[in-house]
Design a protein around this motif. Structure first.
Motif, short mmCIF file in Angstrom:
data_model
loop_
_atom_site.label_atom_id
_atom_site.label_comp_id
_atom_site.label_asym_id
_atom_site.label_seq_id
_atom_site.Cartn_x
_atom_site.Cartn_y
_atom_site.Cartn_z
N TYR A 120 -6.18 -2.31 -0.49
CA TYR A 120 -6.39 -2.30 0.96
C TYR A 120 -5.17 -1.66 1.61
CZ TYR A 120 -6.19 -3.84 5.77
OH TYR A 120 -6.07 -3.84 7.14
N GLU A 121 -5.40 -0.56 2.33
CA GLU A 121 -4.33 0.14 3.04
C GLU A 121 -4.84 0.57 4.41
OE1 GLU A 121 -1.64 2.55 0.10
OE2 GLU A 121 -3.72 2.86 -0.51
N LEU A 384 -4.99 -6.71 -3.78
CA LEU A 384 -5.56 -8.02 -3.51
C LEU A 384 -6.39 -8.47 -4.70
CD1 LEU A 384 -6.81 -7.44 0.14
CD2 LEU A 384 -4.56 -8.22 -0.63
N ALA A 385 -6.17 -9.69 -5.15
CA ALA A 385 -6.93 -10.23 -6.27
C ALA A 385 -8.39 -10.37 -5.86
CB ALA A 385 -6.36 -11.59 -6.69
N GLY A 386 -9.29 -9.91 -6.73
CA GLY A 386 -10.72 -10.00 -6.46
C GLY A 386 -11.42 -8.71 -6.85
N GLY A 387 -12.66 -8.55 -6.41
CA GLY A 387 -13.44 -7.37 -6.75
C GLY A 387 -14.55 -7.15 -5.75
N GLY A 393 -15.80 -12.29 -7.48
CA GLY A 393 -14.78 -11.34 -7.06
C GLY A 393 -14.76 -11.15 -5.55
N ARG A 394 -15.96 -11.06 -4.94
CA ARG A 394 -16.04 -10.90 -3.49
C ARG A 394 -15.50 -12.12 -2.76
NH1 ARG A 394 -21.04 -8.80 -5.02
NH2 ARG A 394 -22.16 -10.65 -4.29
N ARG A 395 -15.86 -13.30 -3.24
CA ARG A 395 -15.36 -14.51 -2.60
C ARG A 395 -13.83 -14.56 -2.63
NH1 ARG A 395 -20.13 -16.98 -4.86
NH2 ARG A 395 -19.04 -17.43 -6.80
N GLN A 396 -13.26 -14.23 -3.78
CA GLN A 396 -11.81 -14.28 -3.90
C GLN A 396 -11.15 -13.25 -2.99
OE1 GLN A 396 -10.59 -14.59 -7.91
NE2 GLN A 396 -8.43 -14.23 -7.51
N LEU A 397 -11.75 -12.09 -2.88
CA LEU A 397 -11.20 -11.04 -2.02
C LEU A 397 -11.29 -11.41 -0.54
CD1 LEU A 397 -10.07 -8.21 -1.66
CD2 LEU A 397 -12.38 -7.30 -1.97
N LEU A 398 -12.42 -11.96 -0.13
CA LEU A 398 -12.61 -12.30 1.28
C LEU A 398 -11.66 -13.39 1.75
CD1 LEU A 398 -16.51 -12.12 1.51
CD2 LEU A 398 -14.86 -10.58 2.58
N ARG A 399 -11.22 -14.25 0.85
CA ARG A 399 -10.27 -15.29 1.24
C ARG A 399 -8.97 -14.71 1.76
NH1 ARG A 399 -11.97 -17.65 -3.95
NH2 ARG A 399 -13.46 -19.34 -3.52
N GLN A 400 -8.65 -13.50 1.36
CA GLN A 400 -7.36 -12.90 1.70
C GLN A 400 -7.44 -11.79 2.72
OE1 GLN A 400 -5.31 -12.15 -2.33
NE2 GLN A 400 -7.48 -12.33 -2.80
N VAL A 401 -8.47 -10.93 2.62
CA VAL A 401 -8.41 -9.65 3.30
C VAL A 401 -8.65 -9.74 4.79
CG1 VAL A 401 -10.84 -8.99 2.99
CG2 VAL A 401 -9.05 -7.23 3.06
N VAL A 402 -9.43 -10.70 5.26
CA VAL A 402 -9.73 -10.77 6.69
C VAL A 402 -8.47 -11.01 7.50
CG1 VAL A 402 -11.02 -12.00 8.47
CG2 VAL A 402 -12.12 -11.45 6.30
N ASP A 403 -7.64 -11.94 7.06
CA ASP A 403 -6.38 -12.19 7.77
C ASP A 403 -5.49 -10.95 7.78
OD1 ASP A 403 -7.18 -14.76 8.27
OD2 ASP A 403 -5.91 -15.69 6.75
N LEU A 404 -5.48 -10.21 6.68
CA LEU A 404 -4.68 -8.98 6.64
C LEU A 404 -5.21 -7.95 7.62
CD1 LEU A 404 -4.12 -8.50 2.79
CD2 LEU A 404 -2.49 -9.33 4.48
N MET A 405 -6.53 -7.85 7.75
CA MET A 405 -7.11 -6.88 8.68
C MET A 405 -6.86 -7.25 10.13
SD MET A 405 -10.72 -6.16 6.71
CE MET A 405 -11.27 -4.84 7.82
N LEU A 406 -6.79 -8.54 10.42
CA LEU A 406 -6.55 -8.99 11.79
C LEU A 406 -5.07 -8.96 12.17
CD1 LEU A 406 -9.01 -12.02 11.97
CD2 LEU A 406 -9.33 -9.72 12.91
N SER A 407 -4.21 -8.81 11.19
CA SER A 407 -2.77 -8.77 11.46
C SER A 407 -2.40 -7.49 12.21
CB SER A 407 -1.99 -8.83 10.14
OG SER A 407 -0.62 -8.57 10.37
N PRO A 408 -1.46 -7.58 13.15
CA PRO A 408 -1.03 -6.36 13.85
C PRO A 408 -0.21 -5.42 12.97
CG PRO A 408 0.31 -8.23 14.53
CD PRO A 408 -0.80 -8.78 13.67
N GLU A 409 0.28 -5.90 11.83
CA GLU A 409 1.08 -5.07 10.93
C GLU A 409 0.29 -4.76 9.66
OE1 GLU A 409 5.69 -6.17 11.29
OE2 GLU A 409 4.46 -7.84 10.61
N ASP A 410 0.46 -3.54 9.15
CA ASP A 410 -0.16 -3.27 7.86
C ASP A 410 0.68 -3.93 6.77
OD1 ASP A 410 1.90 -1.62 6.90
OD2 ASP A 410 0.62 0.12 6.63
N PRO A 411 0.14 -4.10 5.55
CA PRO A 411 0.86 -4.88 4.53
C PRO A 411 2.25 -4.35 4.20
CG PRO A 411 -1.44 -4.58 3.90
CD PRO A 411 -1.20 -3.72 5.10
N TYR A 412 2.43 -3.03 4.23
CA TYR A 412 3.74 -2.48 3.90
C TYR A 412 4.78 -2.83 4.97
CZ TYR A 412 0.91 0.23 0.62
OH TYR A 412 0.04 0.61 -0.36
#
Length: 430
Positions: A120-121, A384-387, A393-412
């Motif tokens: 995810y970038e 991100l762990a998942g697939g 895999g989708r469940r594991q990925l969704l636990r993490q990625v939504v918060d990252l997408m809503l963050s004002p900063e990108d992961p880097y």
């Protein structure tokens, strides 16, 4: 404080990985308070998006696309664009428009550290990733306050059957149900009918291909000879098409065989490992045999279909690739690696700068400590762990990625600024 909800956000989804991942992601973003839209280009896109109220079919030509999208972005007040890969023509045009409009772009891709991670970038992926311009020294500086234990690199991609199944289903819909999308043109170079047949054939033959692969791998492992491993890729994959110096995979094969015939010791062998999703649209096996005969090394050259890489890597002397993400497993094992295309891991600390003949004869080893820091950086940021394809895999990925997408900063940026959220520990995804 960063944004923790989707209030006042409007997400537009374009084409995603085959299967229901984008639908599940959109549903969770909607629960966060965001508005969600999807533009579909064919019946396959429509199949995996159940909410008809938020689905908008694009029925025009590619020439119409920028004007249609520009109007849509303004009309719906789009704040975020979500897509899978950033190089297919409709996506590249969309990214350019989004950047001009100040819209945040969320790019998903297969994991740089496959098999149990996805990427995810925000700026772009693969050759367009921010990783291309980030040095190992900069990564080490960003990691100065991190002490995460690194998980081992798994050897098995747990959702391959799901991947092939969803690919076959998607292409069946495009082939049989696409009458309403008369202007749709695939970004692939073969007709959709043929692509569907290739997916279906691959799915039906999986047990037989697995047996053939195991036998070929066993012959190599029991052969008692030193060997070098060539990691083949899909010729139609965007990483190969957009970020490599080769027009065809056959060109790369010929270069490898020439370097091997010229430089490798006469008792060494060369093993070509096919991509797990190789479907035969390019006759690679036949081309490898033909070129091996031409270079006089046919008795020392082997071809192995896709599947697990670990069994071959565990005994390999070196590896060569254009820019395959599988090279990350090579570097994790500390094996010498030669790369010819643009890749996020093609750092001078890891990748040999030798000519290919010299590399086969006396390869230089990577700086394993530097690679460990690089891998740590990826696991703290874009991986991100998942697939995408299996339900777990989708469940594991969704636990993490939504918060990252809503963050004002990108992961880097979040890691560099000390705002990175703690990451979920890796679990086996099956």
């Amino acid at each position: 404080m960063g944004r923790t909800t989707g209030q006042n956000r409007s997400f537009l989804f374009l084409q995603g990985p085959h299967g229901p991942f984008f639908q599940g992601l959109a549903r969770m973003l909607g629960r966060s308070g965001a508005k969600v839209w999807r533009i579909g280009f064919n019946a396959g896109d429509s199949l995996f998006w159940r909410d008809r109220r938020s689905y908008v079919p694009f029925l025009g030509t590619f020439e119409d696309w920028p004007f249609f999208l520009s109007d849509f972005l303004a009309e719906k007040g789009i704040t975020d664009l979500v897509l899978y890969g950033d190089t297919r023509p409709v996506h590249a045009a969309a990214v350019a428009l989004a950047r001009k409009a100040g819209i945040t772009v969320h790019v998903f891709e297969e994991g740089y550290l496959r098999p149990y991670w996805v990427t995810y970038e925000r700026v772009g992926s693969n050759g367009n990733s921010r990783l291309m311009d980030t040095s190992v020294a900069e990564m080490r500086h960003a990691l100065r306050n991190c002490d995460m234990d690194l998980p081992e690199a798994p050897a098995r991609w747990g959702d391959m059957r799901h991947h092939i199944f969803y690919g076959a289903l998607y292409h069946f819909c495009v082939m049989a149900l696409n009458r309403g999308y008369r202007n749709f043109r695939t970004h692939r170079d073969i007709p959709v009918v043929r692509e569907f047949r290739l997916y279906l054939r691959r799915l039906l033959l999986m047990p037989f291909l697995a047996l053939e692969r195991r036998l070929a791998t066993q012959r190599i492992r029991l052969g008692g000879f030193p060997y070098h491993l060539v990691l083949l890729q899909l010729e139609h994959d965007s990483s190969f098409q957009m970020h490599s110096p080769f027009a065809t995979m056959t060109d790369f094969v010929e270069l490898c065989l020439h370097g091997f015939a010229t430089g490798a010791p006469s008792h060494h062998h060369l093993v070509f490992k096919a991509h797990p999703l190789e479907d035969g649209r390019v006759p690679l096996r036949r081309e490898i045999a033909r070129l091996a005969r031409a270079f006089g090394v046919a008795d020392r050259v082997h071809y192995v279909r896709g599947g697990k890489l670990a069994g071959l890597l565990n005994h390999a002397r070196t590896a060569v690739t254009v820019n395959s993400t599988a090279a990350q497993q090579v570097l994790w094992r500390g094996l010498p690696l030669k790369v010819f295309g643009d890749a996020v891991y093609a750092k001078p600390e890891f990748v040999s700068t030798q000519g290919l003949a010299e590399f086969f004869n006396s390869p230089s080893r990577p700086d394993s400590r530097a690679y460990r820091d690089y891998r740590h950086y990826l696991l703290e940021t874009s991986q991100l762990a998942g697939g995408f394809y299996s339900a777990n895999g989708r469940r594991q990925l969704l636990r993490q990625v939504v918060d990252l997408m809503l963050s004002p900063e990108d992961p880097y940026d979040a890691l560099r600024n000390g705002n990175a959220a703690p990451r979920q520990q890796l679990r086996v995804v099956r």
